[in-house]
Design an enzyme around this catalytic site. Structure first.
Site, PDB file in Angstrom:
ATOM      1  N   THR A  71       0.837  -1.203   0.000  1.00  0.00           N
ATOM      2  CA  THR A  71       0.000   0.000   0.000  1.00  0.00           C
ATOM      3  C   THR A  71       0.874   1.255   0.000  1.00  0.00           C
ATOM      4  OG1 THR A  71      -1.733  -1.186   1.192  1.00  0.00           O
ATOM      5  CG2 THR A  71      -1.794   1.221   1.325  1.00  0.00           C
ATOM      6  N   SER A 194       4.871  -6.623  -2.660  1.00  0.00           N
ATOM      7  CA  SER A 194       4.644  -6.799  -1.224  1.00  0.00           C
ATOM      8  C   SER A 194       5.152  -8.174  -0.801  1.00  0.00           C
ATOM      9  CB  SER A 194       3.147  -6.676  -0.945  1.00  0.00           C
ATOM     10  OG  SER A 194       2.883  -6.959   0.401  1.00  0.00           O
ATOM     11  N   CYS A 314      -9.246  -6.735   1.913  1.00  0.00           N
ATOM     12  CA  CYS A 314      -9.119  -5.324   2.312  1.00  0.00           C
ATOM     13  C   CYS A 314     -10.427  -4.583   2.120  1.00  0.00           C
ATOM     14  CB  CYS A 314      -8.033  -4.635   1.490  1.00  0.00           C
ATOM     15  SG  CYS A 314      -6.533  -5.574   1.416  1.00  0.00           S
TER      16      CYS A 314
HETATM   17  N1  PLP Z   1      -2.268  -4.216  -4.222  1.00  0.00           N
HETATM   18  C1  PLP Z   1      -2.857  -5.398  -4.418  1.00  0.00           C
HETATM   19  C2  PLP Z   1      -3.246  -5.787  -5.817  1.00  0.00           C
HETATM   20  C3  PLP Z   1      -3.132  -6.259  -3.352  1.00  0.00           C
HETATM   21  O1  PLP Z   1      -3.743  -7.420  -3.567  1.00  0.00           O
HETATM   22  C4  PLP Z   1      -2.762  -5.850  -2.043  1.00  0.00           C
HETATM   23  C5  PLP Z   1      -3.078  -6.693  -0.876  1.00  0.00           C
HETATM   24  O2  PLP Z   1      -4.005  -7.470  -0.885  1.00  0.00           O
HETATM   25  C6  PLP Z   1      -2.121  -4.610  -1.901  1.00  0.00           C
HETATM   26  C7  PLP Z   1      -1.895  -3.820  -2.996  1.00  0.00           C
HETATM   27  C8  PLP Z   1      -1.694  -4.119  -0.552  1.00  0.00           C
HETATM   28  O3  PLP Z   1      -0.508  -4.744  -0.119  1.00  0.00           O
HETATM   29  P1  PLP Z   1      -0.122  -4.671   1.431  1.00  0.00           P
HETATM   30  O4  PLP Z   1      -1.020  -5.623   2.137  1.00  0.00           O
HETATM   31  O5  PLP Z   1       1.314  -5.095   1.485  1.00  0.00           O
HETATM   32  O6  PLP Z   1      -0.294  -3.265   1.845  1.00  0.00           O
END
Ligand code: PLP
Length: 369
Positions: A71, A194, A314
């Site tokens: 993120t 990530s 999320c």
């Molecule tokens: N982008 C995508 C496509 C994701 O699937 C996710 C997490 O599910 C993220 C960003 C966010 O990553 P993080 O959990 O490391 O913040």
């Protein structure tokens, strides 16, 4: 337990956890400290950076900045580069990108959202129509976390730059890294990844960026990460990320097995609508049991020891998935969505047992209503 929620997070790799522990218990020195212990930790951190970068891009053209998560990597790219005119993204983005784009409006930049195709990929023609001479930034995710659709980001980036050569192109590669064979070739300027999606620990991410691209930091302070991301580095998370990526291996080597798992589940499921495209990432298989509630099915499966998702973890606060709505599905379908997501460690037996369990809970639920 059969764990099929790997797009939400993966089980940390044993070697990565053990390695992280060394940096928590013994090598806990500050990597900026100017004595032996600090130098050694700095060396490990730089080794991790080089190792991860080499999996994605050549170190002549690109560099890698560690962040606190995927993120933050997305936010760093967006708020650094989308600073005038308009910025274009897709309706299918993860909240990390989507909500940051909504915030751009408060900062005087016009956010534009391109529509999706039915499978969750972006409608490329419609996206290109949104790109004009005032576009400063474009972000298109590589693999859609809700359907597994893969966007051809190289092609899209080249088309965007044909229209507006000064536009900076970013892609959220969080669901692609380690899963879809890909190397940055120069058209894509920025790419987010990530750790916890490939056996690393939660709370570690990275932004791969073109060296020539000057970014403005999101976090100011002691000037770590070459001034781009201040704050004492999360050393144990970073070294574990590199170790996890090494243990995970190459995307190509796992594809046949994960494709097989995906095909087995597709073949075994009964009375469901499959929303994921066949040619998408085999790691994600999203289905809908029309007229049923996905969260209820999810809980029934949990009680049977099968762990699956219901769309994006999320975004689990809202009833319907914003992304699947944008694919054009009606509420009957949106209500009953389950997302099965694989890791290379899942077995064929697990895939079959999970499919049977999904069929059973769907029949049981249907009998009750
Ligand atoms: N982008 C995508 C496509 C994701 O699937 C996710 C997490 O599910 C993220 C960003 C966010 O990553 P993080 O959990 O490391 O913040």
């Amino acid at each position: 337990m059969i764990y099929l929620d790997n797009a939400a997070t993966t089980r940390p790799a044993a070697g990565a956890v053990a390695y992280a522990e060394t940096f928590l218990r013994e090598e806990y020195f500050n990597p900026s400290a100017l004595y032996g212990g600090g130098f050694a930790v700095r060396g490990e951190l730089e080794k991790a950076r080089a190792g991860l970068l080499s999996r994605l891009a050549d170190g002549e053209t690109y560099e890698l900045v560690f962040t606190s998560c995927g993120t933050e990597a997305d936010g760093q790219a967006i708020f650094s580069c989308a600073r005038r005119g308009n910025a274009v993204t897709t309706a299918g983005e993860h909240a990390a990108v989507y909500e940051s784009f909504r915030e751009l409006k408060n900062r005087g930049v016009e956010p534009r959202f391109a529509p999706l195709n039915r499978d969750g990929s972006v409608n490329i023609e419609a996206l290109l129509e949104l790109v004009d001479e005032r576009t400063s930034f474009v972000s298109v995710m590589h693999v859609n976390n809700e359907t597994g659709a893969v966007n051809d980001i190289e092609k899209i980036a080249k088309e965007v730059k044909k229209r507006t050569p000064s536009a900076i192109f970013h892609s959220d590669g969080v669901q692609a890294f380690g899963k879809i064979p890909y190397r940055l070739s120069g058209a894509v300027d920025l790419y987010s990844v990530s750790a916890h999606k490939i056996g690393g620990l939660k709370g570690t991410g990275a932004l791969v960026k073109k060296k020539q691209l000057a970014l403005r930091p999101l976090v100011f302070g002691g000037g770590q990460e070459r001034g781009l991301r201040s704050g004492t580095e999360n050393v144990f998370g970073i070294v574990a990320f590199a170790r996890a990526a090494a243990e995970w291996g190459n995307a190509e080597e796992h594809l046949p097995h994960v494709r097989r798992l995906n095909e087995m589940v597709r073949g075994a499921l009964e009375n469901v609508l499959i929303l994921s495209p066949e040619e998408g990432s085999p790691y994600i298989l999203t289905l809908a049991a029309e007229g049923l509630r996905g969260e209820v099915l999810q809980r029934m499966l949990w009680e049977r020891g099968v762990v699956v998702g219901t769309g994006s973890a999320c975004s689990s606060k809202s009833r319907f998935s914003r992304v699947l709505s944008a694919c054009g599905y009606p509420e009957r379908v949106l209500d009953g969505v389950l997302r099965l997501s694989f890791s290379p460690q899942n077995t064929e037996e697990e895939a079959l047992a999970a499919s049977r369990a999904v069929n059973e809970v769907i029949s049981e639920f249907r009998r009750k209503i």
